[in-house]
Design a protein around this motif. Structure first.
Motif, short mmCIF file in Angstrom:
data_model
loop_
_atom_site.label_atom_id
_atom_site.label_comp_id
_atom_site.label_asym_id
_atom_site.label_seq_id
_atom_site.Cartn_x
_atom_site.Cartn_y
_atom_site.Cartn_z
N ARG A 221 0.84 -1.27 0.07
CA ARG A 221 -0.26 -0.24 -0.18
C ARG A 221 0.93 1.07 0.08
O ARG A 221 0.73 2.11 -0.29
CB ARG A 221 -1.77 0.26 1.46
CG ARG A 221 -0.53 0.11 2.59
CD ARG A 221 -1.51 0.16 3.75
NE ARG A 221 -1.16 0.31 4.86
CZ ARG A 221 -1.03 0.04 5.99
NH1 ARG A 221 -1.32 -1.66 5.44
NH2 ARG A 221 -0.41 0.03 6.53
N ARG A 222 2.22 1.19 0.68
CA ARG A 222 2.94 2.13 0.67
C ARG A 222 3.81 2.99 -0.60
O ARG A 222 3.67 3.92 -1.35
CB ARG A 222 4.06 1.95 1.53
CG ARG A 222 4.55 3.37 1.74
CD ARG A 222 5.84 3.55 3.10
NE ARG A 222 4.46 3.35 4.19
CZ ARG A 222 5.10 2.90 5.69
NH1 ARG A 222 6.32 2.28 5.41
NH2 ARG A 222 4.28 3.01 6.72
N ASP B 219 2.94 5.62 -3.27
CA ASP B 219 3.94 6.65 -3.81
C ASP B 219 4.20 6.17 -4.86
O ASP B 219 4.12 7.97 -5.89
CB ASP B 219 4.97 5.99 -3.69
CG ASP B 219 5.55 5.93 -1.53
OD1 ASP B 219 4.83 6.81 -0.97
OD2 ASP B 219 6.36 5.47 -1.76
N ARG C 234 -0.51 8.30 0.84
CA ARG C 234 0.44 7.87 2.27
C ARG C 234 0.86 6.00 2.17
O ARG C 234 1.50 6.18 3.60
CB ARG C 234 -0.01 9.41 3.19
CG ARG C 234 -0.13 10.07 3.28
CD ARG C 234 0.06 11.26 4.26
NE ARG C 234 -1.53 11.44 4.13
CZ ARG C 234 -2.17 11.06 5.36
NH1 ARG C 234 -1.60 11.44 6.65
NH2 ARG C 234 -3.06 11.55 5.18
N GLY C 235 -0.33 5.89 1.76
CA GLY C 235 0.16 4.60 2.39
C GLY C 235 -0.20 4.37 3.75
O GLY C 235 -0.22 2.83 4.39
N GLN C 236 -1.36 4.79 3.94
CA GLN C 236 -1.80 4.37 4.88
C GLN C 236 -3.65 4.37 5.21
O GLN C 236 -4.14 2.93 6.29
CB GLN C 236 -2.55 6.37 6.14
CG GLN C 236 -1.15 6.19 6.42
CD GLN C 236 -1.91 8.35 7.13
OE1 GLN C 236 -2.17 8.24 7.13
NE2 GLN C 236 -0.70 8.58 7.65
#
Length: 124
Positions: free
Chosen positions: A5-6, A10, A42-44
């Motif tokens: 996911r991060r 990106d 932000r990969g959250q």
């Protein structure tokens, strides 16, 4: 640990920034809340395939292109992680001096300097 996911976030952010677009523009076009899109970048948050499709449409990017770029990033991250895990950690090596035979030197003290210490040698 590598988080998909991060990496995905990106790549999405870079795609958006390459186009010079704001989060607000893309979130409006994709019909996704600005906060949620920000968290995805932000990969959250883990994006569903439906959400990714909407974001790709808003960015005018094929999902296969997005996934290819994510795949390339993942491969690089795995290589870096693998290299870091297999590289031995260098241990400091202290030089060792063996016995030294000196001939033809006047019978006085001679000092030999090694990188780590000085050693006094007495000529016999």
């Amino acid at each position: 640990m590598i988080l998909l996911r991060r990496l995905l976030g990106d790549v999405l952010r870079r795609q958006r920034q390459r186009q010079g677009r704001t989060l607000r523009e893309v979130s409006s076009s994709a019909r996704v809340s600005l906060g949620y899109l920000s968290e995805v970048e932000r990969g959250q948050k883990e994006a569903s395939s439906e959400l990714l499709s909407a974001i790709c449409d808003a960015l005018d990017v094929r999902m296969s292109e997005l996934m290819r770029e994510v795949s390339d990033e993942l491969a690089l991250a795995e290589l870096a992680q693998s290299a870091a895990a297999t590289e031995p950690v260098p241990t400091p090596v202290r030089p060792r001096l063996g016995s030294v035979s000196v001939t033809g030197v006047p019978p006085e003290r001679v000092t030999i300097k090694a990188p780590a210490e000085a050693v006094d040698v007495v000529a016999a």
